[in-house]
Design an enzyme around this catalytic site. Structure first.
Site, PDB file in Angstrom:
ATOM      1  N   ARG A  57       2.240 -18.204  -0.368  1.00 14.16           N
ATOM      2  CA  ARG A  57       3.314 -17.218  -0.191  1.00 14.16           C
ATOM      3  C   ARG A  57       4.122 -17.454   1.074  1.00 14.16           C
ATOM      4  O   ARG A  57       5.157 -16.824   1.268  1.00 14.16           O
ATOM      5  CB  ARG A  57       2.721 -15.800  -0.139  1.00 14.16           C
ATOM      6  CG  ARG A  57       2.189 -15.334  -1.443  1.00 14.16           C
ATOM      7  CD  ARG A  57       2.176 -13.842  -1.633  1.00 14.16           C
ATOM      8  NE  ARG A  57       1.953 -13.012  -0.501  1.00 14.16           N
ATOM      9  CZ  ARG A  57       1.114 -11.958  -0.492  1.00 14.16           C
ATOM     10  NH1 ARG A  57       0.407 -11.680  -1.572  1.00 14.16           N
ATOM     11  NH2 ARG A  57       0.997 -11.200   0.559  1.00 14.16           N
ATOM     12  N   GLY A  67       7.998  -6.363  -6.705  1.00 18.07           N
ATOM     13  CA  GLY A  67       7.365  -6.714  -7.978  1.00 18.07           C
ATOM     14  C   GLY A  67       7.213  -5.513  -8.899  1.00 18.07           C
ATOM     15  O   GLY A  67       7.928  -4.507  -8.746  1.00 18.07           O
ATOM     16  N   ASP A  94       3.831 -14.693  -8.615  1.00 20.01           N
ATOM     17  CA  ASP A  94       3.048 -14.788  -9.849  1.00 20.01           C
ATOM     18  C   ASP A  94       3.910 -14.955 -11.101  1.00 20.01           C
ATOM     19  O   ASP A  94       3.405 -15.316 -12.158  1.00 20.01           O
ATOM     20  CB  ASP A  94       2.180 -13.530 -10.028  1.00 20.01           C
ATOM     21  CG  ASP A  94       1.034 -13.466  -9.038  1.00 20.01           C
ATOM     22  OD1 ASP A  94       0.907 -14.404  -8.226  1.00 20.01           O
ATOM     23  OD2 ASP A  94       0.265 -12.488  -9.074  1.00 20.01           O
ATOM     24  N   LYS A 127       0.840  -1.205   0.000  1.00 28.10           N
ATOM     25  CA  LYS A 127       0.000   0.000   0.000  1.00 28.10           C
ATOM     26  C   LYS A 127       0.871   1.249   0.000  1.00 28.10           C
ATOM     27  O   LYS A 127       1.938   1.262   0.597  1.00 28.10           O
ATOM     28  CB  LYS A 127      -0.862   0.032   1.255  1.00 28.10           C
ATOM     29  CG  LYS A 127      -1.819  -1.114   1.369  1.00 28.10           C
ATOM     30  CD  LYS A 127      -2.467  -1.105   2.736  1.00 28.10           C
ATOM     31  CE  LYS A 127      -3.123  -2.440   2.993  1.00 28.10           C
ATOM     32  NZ  LYS A 127      -3.269  -2.688   4.421  1.00 28.10           N
TER      33      LYS A 127
HETATM   34  O1  F6P Z   1       1.173 -10.432  -6.426  1.00 31.37           O
HETATM   35  C1  F6P Z   1       1.104 -11.634  -5.765  1.00 31.37           C
HETATM   36  C2  F6P Z   1      -0.241 -11.897  -5.221  1.00 31.37           C
HETATM   37  O2  F6P Z   1      -0.009 -13.085  -4.575  1.00 31.37           O
HETATM   38  C3  F6P Z   1      -1.419 -11.974  -6.201  1.00 31.37           C
HETATM   39  O3  F6P Z   1      -1.498 -13.174  -6.882  1.00 31.37           O
HETATM   40  C4  F6P Z   1      -2.581 -11.762  -5.270  1.00 31.37           C
HETATM   41  O4  F6P Z   1      -3.718 -11.289  -5.961  1.00 31.37           O
HETATM   42  C5  F6P Z   1      -2.060 -10.749  -4.334  1.00 31.37           C
HETATM   43  O5  F6P Z   1      -0.671 -10.977  -4.230  1.00 31.37           O
HETATM   44  C6  F6P Z   1      -2.718 -10.805  -2.987  1.00 31.37           C
HETATM   45  O6  F6P Z   1      -2.071  -9.953  -2.123  1.00 31.37           O
HETATM   46  P1  F6P Z   1      -2.587  -9.489  -0.685  1.00 31.37           P
HETATM   47  O7  F6P Z   1      -3.808 -10.261  -0.334  1.00 31.37           O
HETATM   48  O8  F6P Z   1      -1.446  -9.793   0.224  1.00 31.37           O
HETATM   49  O9  F6P Z   1      -2.829  -8.038  -0.802  1.00 31.37           O
END
Ligand code: F6P
Length: 373
Positions: free
Chosen positions: A300, A126, A151, A85
């Site tokens: 993750r 990323g 991803d 964020k």
């Molecule tokens: O960019 C990686 C990722 O795992 C996406 O596939 C997924 O939409 C997103 O992060 C979710 O992130 P968070 O829920 O941590 O904001």
């Protein structure tokens, strides 16, 4: 010989291997000197929670030395913390009426970095994070990018670290679902991550022997998915494994998700396509039992597999070498068998998406996997 200071940070969603990159950077900075090194000494500091550690008052900065990073290649997450964020170009500020707006604090941050004696920055993140790197590089910051994301959607590197770990986690899940699906003659839907790119779904569907793979790049026809399911059954007996990426959508439809309402979060929070697909298949007349599983953030978390530890270490060492060599404004990238430098401008230009006519989709279709196209 001068003592210089490099600041390391991790931005965006976390990813297995972030700590291995940090360790690679710190350890490489501590080696003196490897062939070709300039004669400066480098000390490494870490900025907590992406750039927030510099932007906050008081600042949150930690010293990183060989002792701090000992054994870190095994550890998931990031010891520096992270956020997806806000950031220096869009810092959230609360208005008097309770609403939020964003302000650009990049110039203020650059002044602060100068005051802190930071000579260079390594930003591990990323596409969003590397866009921030590019913006700061344009303003004169000595910055090197390191690509991360489960991803695998960054186009200028063969692989990002964390991706193979996520694929392994999904494959293990499919292996487990197969036994329960077969025992109960059920259709099982596994929802995996992949906002814009279906790499995790595609790789794990092939590795796990799934029957259907639905990805964002190939909108699906529910009737084709239904036909594949029926083909997998002999009257009542049979089972079917469907892997669906969170960003997949039916032909003519849209993604499934919701607004989080979280301050500074710039995405729709994807999730629920598996449940929606189950309902759509029922509505289309599938009579077999259907269950769905959402793997979510399990993909993750935890320790990186060996491949990701090696790749992350290579990225960390190389990023530090770019700093030593003064090669700024670049992102390190894996071009097998080398780790090369890509100008940040090019690195963020386009995403790495699955081409519907690619070799891997062809391979998947060659073993009977249905994409619904
Ligand atoms: O960019 C990686 C990722 O795992 C996406 O596939 C997924 O939409 C997103 O992060 C979710 O992130 P968070 O829920 O941590 O904001």
């Amino acid at each position: 010989m001068a003592l210089k200071r490099v600041m390391v940070l991790t931005g965006g969603g976390d990813c297995p291997g972030l700590n291995a990159v940090i360790r690679g950077i710190v350890k490489r900075a501590a080696q003196k000197p490897l062939s070709g090194d300039a004669s400066d000494d480098w000390e490494v500091i870490g900025c907590v929670e992406s750039f927030n550690g510099v932007l906050r008052e008081p600042t949150e900065i930690v010293m990183l030395d060989e002792k701090t990073v000992e054994g870190l290649q095994i550890q998931g997450g990031t010891i520096l913390g992270t956020t997806n964020k806000g950031g220096p170009f869009a810092w959230p500020v609360k208005n008097g009426d309770g609403t939020w707006t964003t302000v650009d604090r990049s110039d203020e941050m650059l002044r602060k970095l100068q005051y802190m004696g930071v000579d260079a920055v390594i930003n591990i993140g990323g596409d969003g994070s590397q866009r921030i790197s590019l913006g700061l590089a344009k303003k004169g910051l000595n910055i090197v990018g390191v690509p991360k994301t489960i991803d695998n959607d960054l186009s200028m590197t063969d692989y990002t670290f964390g991706f193979q770990t996520a694929v392994q986690i999904c494959t293990d899940a499919i292996d487990k679902l197969v036994t329960t699906a077969a025992s109960h003659n059920r259709v099982f839907i596994l929802e995996v991550m992949g906002r814009d790119a279906g790499w995790i779904a595609l790789h794990s569907a092939i590795a796990g022997g799934a029957d259907v793979c639905l990805i964002p790049e190939i909108p699906y026809d529910i009737e084709k998915v239904k036909a594949k399911i029926e083909q997998r059954y002999n009257k009542r007996r049979g089972y079917c494994i469907i892997v669906v990426a969170e960003g997949a959508m039916p032909k003519g439809g849209t993604v499934t998700g919701s607004e989080t309402g979280e301050v500074g979060y710039q995405h729709v929070k994807l999730g629920g396509v598996g449940e929606q697909l189950a309902a759509d298949l029922k509505a289309a007349g599938v009579e077999h039992d259907i269950r769905y599983t959402i793997l979510g953030h399990l993909q993750r978390g935890g320790t990186p597999i060996a491949f990701d530890r090696v790749l992350a270490t290579e990225f960390g060492v190389r990023a530090m070498e770019f700093v030593i060599e003064g090669r700024y404004g670049q992102m390190v990238a894996y071009h097998h068998p080398d780790v090369v430098g890509i100008p940040l401008e090019e690195a963020v230009r386009e995403q790495n998406l699955v081409a519907p006519d690619s070799r891997l989709v062809h391979t998947a279709k060659g073993v009977g996997i249905e994409f619904g196209d």
